[in-house]
Design an enzyme around this catalytic site. Structure first.
Site, PDB file in Angstrom:
ATOM      1  N   HIS A 135       0.803  -1.226   0.000  1.00 22.68           N
ATOM      2  CA  HIS A 135       0.000   0.000   0.000  1.00 22.68           C
ATOM      3  C   HIS A 135       0.835   1.275   0.000  1.00 22.68           C
ATOM      4  CE1 HIS A 135       1.110  -0.259   4.221  1.00 22.68           C
ATOM      5  NE2 HIS A 135       0.790   1.004   4.332  1.00 22.68           N
TER       6      HIS A 135
HETATM    7  C1  UD1 Z   1      -1.793   5.493   6.200  1.00 24.81           C
HETATM    8  C2  UD1 Z   1      -0.448   5.890   6.816  1.00 24.81           C
HETATM    9  C3  UD1 Z   1       0.562   4.779   6.592  1.00 24.81           C
HETATM   10  C4  UD1 Z   1       0.030   3.449   7.073  1.00 24.81           C
HETATM   11  C5  UD1 Z   1      -1.303   3.175   6.414  1.00 24.81           C
HETATM   12  C6  UD1 Z   1      -1.918   1.876   6.847  1.00 24.81           C
HETATM   13  C7  UD1 Z   1       0.135   8.297   6.742  1.00 24.81           C
HETATM   14  C8  UD1 Z   1       0.972   9.306   6.085  1.00 24.81           C
HETATM   15  N1  UD1 Z   1       0.103   7.092   6.149  1.00 24.81           N
HETATM   16  O1  UD1 Z   1      -1.627   5.391   4.797  1.00 24.81           O
HETATM   17  O2  UD1 Z   1       1.745   5.067   7.310  1.00 24.81           O
HETATM   18  O3  UD1 Z   1       0.945   2.427   6.761  1.00 24.81           O
HETATM   19  O4  UD1 Z   1      -2.195   4.253   6.762  1.00 24.81           O
HETATM   20  O5  UD1 Z   1      -3.108   1.666   6.189  1.00 24.81           O
HETATM   21  O6  UD1 Z   1      -0.455   8.573   7.768  1.00 24.81           O
HETATM   22  N2  UD1 Z   1      -9.273   4.975   2.650  1.00 24.81           N
HETATM   23  C9  UD1 Z   1     -10.460   4.290   2.696  1.00 24.81           C
HETATM   24  N3  UD1 Z   1     -10.982   3.985   3.915  1.00 24.81           N
HETATM   25  C10 UD1 Z   1     -10.387   4.343   5.084  1.00 24.81           C
HETATM   26  C11 UD1 Z   1      -9.189   5.056   5.020  1.00 24.81           C
HETATM   27  C12 UD1 Z   1      -8.615   5.361   3.808  1.00 24.81           C
HETATM   28  O7  UD1 Z   1     -11.024   3.959   1.674  1.00 24.81           O
HETATM   29  O8  UD1 Z   1     -10.931   4.005   6.161  1.00 24.81           O
HETATM   30  C13 UD1 Z   1      -8.670   5.289   1.331  1.00 24.81           C
HETATM   31  C14 UD1 Z   1      -8.976   6.674   0.872  1.00 24.81           C
HETATM   32  O9  UD1 Z   1      -9.199   6.656  -0.488  1.00 24.81           O
HETATM   33  C15 UD1 Z   1      -7.694   7.431   1.162  1.00 24.81           C
HETATM   34  C16 UD1 Z   1      -6.633   6.350   0.979  1.00 24.81           C
HETATM   35  O10 UD1 Z   1      -7.257   5.155   1.420  1.00 24.81           O
HETATM   36  O11 UD1 Z   1      -7.502   8.519   0.337  1.00 24.81           O
HETATM   37  C17 UD1 Z   1      -5.410   6.600   1.770  1.00 24.81           C
HETATM   38  O12 UD1 Z   1      -5.693   6.753   3.166  1.00 24.81           O
HETATM   39  P1  UD1 Z   1      -4.680   7.602   4.112  1.00 24.81           P
HETATM   40  O13 UD1 Z   1      -5.057   7.476   5.526  1.00 24.81           O
HETATM   41  O14 UD1 Z   1      -4.531   8.964   3.574  1.00 24.81           O
HETATM   42  O15 UD1 Z   1      -3.301   6.907   3.874  1.00 24.81           O
HETATM   43  P2  UD1 Z   1      -2.885   5.364   3.825  1.00 24.81           P
HETATM   44  O16 UD1 Z   1      -2.383   5.083   2.471  1.00 24.81           O
HETATM   45  O17 UD1 Z   1      -3.972   4.485   4.390  1.00 24.81           O
END
Ligand code: UD1
Length: 370
Positions: free
Chosen positions: A213
Site C-alpha cells: 500500500h
Molecule cells: C496510512 C499511513 C501509513 C500506514 C497506512 C496503513 C500516513 C501518512 N500514512 O496510509 O503510514 O501504513 O495508513 O493503512 O499517515 N481509505 C479508505 N478507507 C479508510 C481510510 C482510507 O477507503 O478508512 C482510502 C482513501 O481513499 C484514502 C486512501 O485510502 O484517500 C489513503 O488513506 P490515508 O489514511 O490517507 O493513507 P494510507 O495510504 O492508508
C-alpha cells in the site's frame, strides 16, 4: 486522583499498538487514566471498526472524524479539531504511537500548548525522507518528552539527532504484545476464505501472502506494473492471497492492472480484520509486503518476509529476524522468493524484549514519570 493521558489513534497500524497500552493502563496503573481519541484518519468498517472489535479497544471517547485528504488537509484538520479537545480535557500528557499523519498532527498541537508528549515506537529511521512516515517520525521525536523504543538502533538514531537519552526508554514492542496475546485466537483460514474459489489449495498452507500500500509502490504506474508482473509470475509457483488496501485497489483500477491479477494464481481479498490477517500470516510459507508492522510480525512468528522496499526503519527484522529487503528489483524479488521456497528462508530469532510485556513496562515507567 488519577491523571489523564489522551491516547491518540488514527490509522490501522495504530490500533494494534494502542490496544495493549489501554489495557495495561486500565489493569495496572496506579496514577493514570486514559482518554481515547480517534482522529478518524481511517474510518471504514474494514480499516477501523473490525480492529476495535477484534482487539477489544474501547469505543473512543472522541472521534474527530477527519477522514481522507491530502497530507496538508488531513494533518491540518486533525490539528484544528484536536486543539479544542486538548483545551477542554487539559490532560497531564498525550500519548501518540507510530508514524502516521495523526501522530505528528496531535504531537504538534500538544507541544505548542506546553502539554507533554509521549511517543511509543520512537527512533525508527529509514533515512528516506521521501517517505511521509519518515518525516512524521523525525518531527514527532524532536518534540516528544518521553520516547519509548522497540529496538536498540532507535537509540543511536535519536542520539545522532541530538535527542537527550534521558528521555529515551528501551521497552520492546507493543505490537508484539498484541500478536502474542491474539495468535491463539486468530481466525482460522477456512473462515476467512469462505466463498473463495479453490479454497482447498490454501488450506494445506501452501500459499504466499501479499500486502502492498506504500505510495512509492502503488502510486507510480511503472513500479506498480513491474510488481504486478513479478507477483503474477511467482503465483505460478505458489498460489498467493492478496488483501487489497483501498489506496492500492484504486491505483490498480486506475492503471488497468487489476485484470492481470484476476487472471493469475493470486486471489484478491478485501482488507482484513487483525485476527483474519494474523491467521493467514501465521500459516503462510512466505509474506511479500511493503508494510512496516508486518516485517515485525513475521519476525515474531518466524515466517519468512520479503520486503518490497529499498530500505527499512526496522533493521532488527533483517539482522535478527526473518526479513529480506529486495526493493522493486524483479530479479532480486524472484531469486529471494525461490530461495525461500527451496530452503525455508531465514530461521531468525525473536528480538530482545519482544516478549509480550512491553505495555506493562510502559505503564510502570509512566506511573513514576507522570
Ligand atoms: C496510512 C499511513 C501509513 C500506514 C497506512 C496503513 C500516513 C501518512 N500514512 O496510509 O503510514 O501504513 O495508513 O493503512 O499517515 N481509505 C479508505 N478507507 C479508510 C481510510 C482510507 O477507503 O478508512 C482510502 C482513501 O481513499 C484514502 C486512501 O485510502 O484517500 C489513503 O488513506 P490515508 O489514511 O490517507 O493513507 P494510507 O495510504 O492508508
Amino acid at each position: 486522583m488519577k491523571k489523564e493521558i489522551i491516547c491518540v489513534v488514527g490509522a490501522r497500524p495504530n490500533f494494534t499498538k494502542i490496544a495493549p497500552i489501554i489495557a495495561a493502563i486500565n489493569s495496572h496503573s496506579r496514577n493514570i487514566t486514559p482518554f481515547l481519541l480517534h482522529t478518524g484518519q481511517h474510518y471504514d468498517e474494514a480499516m477501523k471498526a473490525s480492529f476495535f472489535d477484534q482487539l477489544g479497544i474501547p469505543e473512543p471517547d472522541v472521534d474527530l472524524e477527519v477522514g481522507s485528504g491530502s497530507h496538508a488537509v488531513q494533518t491540518a484538520d486533525v490539528m484544528k479539531r484536536f486543539e479544542p479537545i486538548l483545551d477542554e480535557r487539559n490532560p497531564a500528557a498525550i500519548l501518540v504511537v507510530g508514524d502516521v499523519n495523526s501522530t505528528i498532527a496531535c504531537a504538534l498541537v500538544a507541544v505548542k500548548k506546553d502539554v507533554r508528549v509521549i511517543h511509543v515506537e520512537a527512533g525508527l529511521r529509514s533515512y528516506d525522507r521521501k517517505m511521509p512516515e519518515e518525516v512524521n517520525r523525525v518531527l514527532t521525536d524532536q518534540i516528544s518528552d518521553l520516547l519509548f523504543t522497540t529496538e536498540k538502533s532507535a537509540q543511536d538514531n535519536l542520539s545522532k539527532e541530538g535527542v537527550s537519552l534521558d528521555r529515551v526508554r528501551f521497552v520492546g514492542n507493543v505490537m508484539i504484545d498484541t500478536l502474542l496475546k491474539n495468535v491463539k485466537n486468530a481466525v482460522p483460514l477456512e473462515d476467512t476464505l469462505r466463498g473463495v474459489e479453490n479454497i482447498d489449495r490454501f488450506l494445506s498452507g501452501d500459499f504466499g501472502l501479499i500486502t502492498m500500500h506504500r505510495p512509492s509502490n502503488v502510486d507510480n504506474e511503472s513500479i506498480l506494473a513491474l510488481l504486478v508482473d513479478t507477483l503474477v509470475e511467482l503465483s505460478g509457483q505458489l498460489p498467493m492471497l492478496f488483501p487489497v488496501h483501498p489506496r492500492t485497489l484504486g491505483q490498480l483500477e486506475k492503471f488497468g492492472l487489476k485484470n492481470k491479477l484476476n487472471d493469475s494464481g493470486i486471489t484478491l481479498l478485501p482488507p482484513l480484520g487483525y485476527l483474519n490477517l494474523l491467521g493467514l500470516m501465521a500459516k503462510s510459507k512466505v509474506v511479500l509486503t511493503d508494510s512496516g508492522g508486518i516485517q515485525e510480525e513475521t519476525t515474531a512468528l518466524g515466517v519468512p518476509c520479503i520486503t518490497l522496499r529499498e530500505n527499512t526503519e526496522r533493521p532488527i527484522t533483517v539482522g535478527e529476524g526473518t526479513n529480506t529487503i529486495v526493493g522493486t528489483d524483479a530479479e532480486k524479488i524472484k531469486s529471494t522468493f525461490y530461495d525461500i521456497l527451496k530452503t525455508g528462508g531465514k530461521a531468525g530469532c525473536v528480538p530482545e524484549l519482544w516478549d509480550g510485556k512491553t505495555s506493562e513496562r510502559i505503564v510502570e515507567i509512566l506511573d513514576k514519570w507522570i
